[in-house]
Write a protein that holds these residues in place. Structure first.
Motif, PDB file in Angstrom:
ATOM      1  N   THR A  69      35.373 -40.946  17.667  1.00 25.09           N
ATOM      2  CA  THR A  69      35.977 -39.638  17.978  1.00 25.09           C
ATOM      3  C   THR A  69      35.178 -38.480  17.404  1.00 25.09           C
ATOM      4  N   LYS A  70      34.278 -38.779  16.474  1.00 27.52           N
ATOM      5  CA  LYS A  70      33.351 -37.719  16.019  1.00 27.52           C
ATOM      6  C   LYS A  70      32.050 -38.375  15.576  1.00 27.52           C
ATOM      7  N   ILE A  71      30.971 -37.605  15.703  1.00 26.88           N
ATOM      8  CA  ILE A  71      29.677 -38.143  15.256  1.00 26.88           C
ATOM      9  C   ILE A  71      29.004 -37.130  14.336  1.00 26.88           C
ATOM     10  N   ARG A  72      28.082 -37.625  13.530  1.00 24.70           N
ATOM     11  CA  ARG A  72      27.261 -36.737  12.691  1.00 24.70           C
ATOM     12  C   ARG A  72      26.066 -36.295  13.534  1.00 24.70           C
ATOM     13  N   ASP A  73      26.009 -35.000  13.892  1.00 28.61           N
ATOM     14  CA  ASP A  73      24.925 -34.510  14.747  1.00 28.61           C
ATOM     15  C   ASP A  73      23.623 -34.376  13.985  1.00 28.61           C
ATOM     16  N   ASN A  74      23.750 -34.003  12.717  1.00 27.72           N
ATOM     17  CA  ASN A  74      22.561 -33.656  11.964  1.00 27.72           C
ATOM     18  C   ASN A  74      21.871 -34.915  11.411  1.00 27.72           C
ATOM     19  N   PRO A  75      20.549 -35.076  11.671  1.00 34.85           N
ATOM     20  CA  PRO A  75      19.861 -36.291  11.203  1.00 34.85           C
ATOM     21  C   PRO A  75      19.951 -36.479   9.689  1.00 34.85           C
ATOM     22  N   ARG A  76      19.969 -35.377   8.937  1.00 37.45           N
ATOM     23  CA  ARG A  76      20.080 -35.508   7.475  1.00 37.45           C
ATOM     24  C   ARG A  76      21.424 -36.143   7.106  1.00 37.45           C
ATOM     25  N   ASP A  77      22.504 -35.649   7.722  1.00 40.80           N
ATOM     26  CA  ASP A  77      23.835 -36.209   7.428  1.00 40.80           C
ATOM     27  C   ASP A  77      23.891 -37.675   7.855  1.00 40.80           C
ATOM     28  N   TYR A  78      23.290 -37.940   9.028  1.00 40.83           N
ATOM     29  CA  TYR A  78      23.357 -39.305   9.553  1.00 40.83           C
ATOM     30  C   TYR A  78      22.646 -40.283   8.605  1.00 40.83           C
ATOM     31  N   LEU A  79      21.404 -39.943   8.239  1.00 41.33           N
ATOM     32  CA  LEU A  79      20.623 -40.886   7.418  1.00 41.33           C
ATOM     33  C   LEU A  79      21.150 -40.956   5.980  1.00 41.33           C
ATOM     34  N   THR A  80      21.673 -39.856   5.473  1.00 43.40           N
ATOM     35  CA  THR A  80      22.244 -39.901   4.118  1.00 43.40           C
ATOM     36  C   THR A  80      23.442 -40.835   4.104  1.00 43.40           C
ATOM     37  N   ASN A  81      24.242 -40.774   5.162  1.00 42.39           N
ATOM     38  CA  ASN A  81      25.404 -41.666   5.253  1.00 42.39           C
ATOM     39  C   ASN A  81      24.969 -43.143   5.334  1.00 42.39           C
ATOM     40  N   VAL A  82      23.884 -43.392   6.058  1.00 37.92           N
ATOM     41  CA  VAL A  82      23.344 -44.767   6.158  1.00 37.92           C
ATOM     42  C   VAL A  82      22.963 -45.269   4.764  1.00 37.92           C
ATOM     43  N   LEU A  83      22.275 -44.425   3.993  1.00 34.61           N
ATOM     44  CA  LEU A  83      21.839 -44.832   2.646  1.00 34.61           C
ATOM     45  C   LEU A  83      23.044 -45.034   1.733  1.00 34.61           C
TER      46      LEU A  83
END
Ligand SMILES: Cc1cc2nc3c(=O)[nH]c(=O)nc-3n(C[C@H](O)[C@H](O)[C@H](O)COP(=O)(O)OP(=O)(O)OC[C@H]3O[C@@H](n4cnc5c(N)ncnc54)[C@H](O)[C@@H]3O)c2cc1C
Length: 261
Positions: A69-83
């Motif tokens: 229902t929602k996604i992280r658009d920003n690559p920084r937010d996305y990759l930080t969440n992965v880590l």
């Protein structure tokens, strides 16, 4: 004897196939996402890792997977969440190749212990018969540099004396290889040699953490300090959680906020 310094050169890195990425985006009906995401993230390695991660949940946009229902658009937010979550397996898709030059056999014995996610090509001292011994003098021996130099010159002399026992011009290449390998047994562990090392980003993060730790050997700390600097410069989102701490011997420890993803 020649005094040398260990060198780290970045030789290669993962590159995207742009047509392939477009076809994948078409497959997921995610072309809008791709055009926007590529503008925000021009780094091929970081983009590929994000792409692989989003493919797992179809999280290229809201609505592609009804559960998202929602996604992280920003690559920084996305990759930080992965880590942060420790989803490190997607970091294995992108690799970097380094040349480690003028490193000792002490260093190469240690780096080969890191097996997961690596490829290595080490200079063969069965094939390569050294003309002279090159060596990096570690800080703990700096006050005794002239004694070190005398010792190494003595080994070098003895090596060449032994070498002269053989009629190299009359030997086949196979015989030269056998004798070169036999002779290397009297060379010091500190002899400078070269290694080409490829690793994926999951592995590089782990090896930087382990090998810049104060308990690691000084040469590998020095080399992996250089690797850390290159990675922080070239892949800022993948290594942005590392902080640095100067150590008394002039080397730097790199400490990740998210350990062993
Ligand atoms: C300060 C220091 C001192 C050391 N001293 C010694 C020593 O005295 N003697 C010595 O022999 N070694 C020593 N080592 C080497 C150390 O024991 C490891 O072999 C080396 O650091 C490789 O790390 P790794 O085991 O994490 O392997 P990597 O290949 O870097 O693997 C990364 C991770 O993948 C997983 N993994 C990898 N392979 C397997 C597997 N086969 N099965 C299951 N999981 C796996 C593990 O979680 C592992 O941590 C030392 C290392 C350091 C940093």
């Amino acid at each position: 004897m020649k005094t040398v310094e260990p060198l780290v050169i970045k030789l290669a890195e993962t590159r995207l196939d742009k047509d392939g990425v477009r076809r994948l985006a078409e497959h997921y009906t995610a072309l809008d996402w791709m055009d926007k995401a590529r503008e925000l993230q021009p780094n091929d390695s970081e983009f590929l890792i994000e792409l692989a991660g989003r493919a797992c949940y179809r999280s290229f946009g809201v609505g592609l997977n009804p559960n998202v229902t929602k996604i992280r658009d920003n690559p920084r937010d996305y990759l930080t969440n992965v880590l942060e979550k420790g989803d490190g397996s997607i970091l294995e898709h992108a690799t970097v190749t380094f040349a480690f030059l003028n490193v000792s056999r002490v260093f190469t014995h240690e780096i080969v212990r890191h097996r997961a996610g690596t490829a290595m090509s080490q200079e063969s001292l069965r094939y390569v018969r050294p003309r002279e011994i090159s060596l990096w003098v570690p800080p703990d021996l700096e006050s005794a540099t002239s004694r070190v130099s005398e010792t190494v010159k003595e080994i070098e002399k003895r090596y060449h004396d032994l070498e002269k026992q053989f009629d190299w011009d009359k030997m086949t290449f196979e015989q030269k290889k056998r004798v070169t390998s036999a002779l290397r047994r009297i060379l010091p562990d500190g002899i400078a040699t070269n290694l080409i090392w490829t690793a994926n980003h999951r592995t590089i993060r782990w090896v930087i953490e382990m090998r810049t730790h104060p308990s690691a050997e000084v040469e590998i700390r020095k080399v992996f300090g250089k690797v850390a600097e290159i990675c922080r410069r070239d892949y800022p989102l993948l290594y942005g959680d590392f902080t640095s701490k100067k150590l008394d011997d002039g080397t730097t420890q790199y400490i990740p906020k998210f350990s062993k993803v």
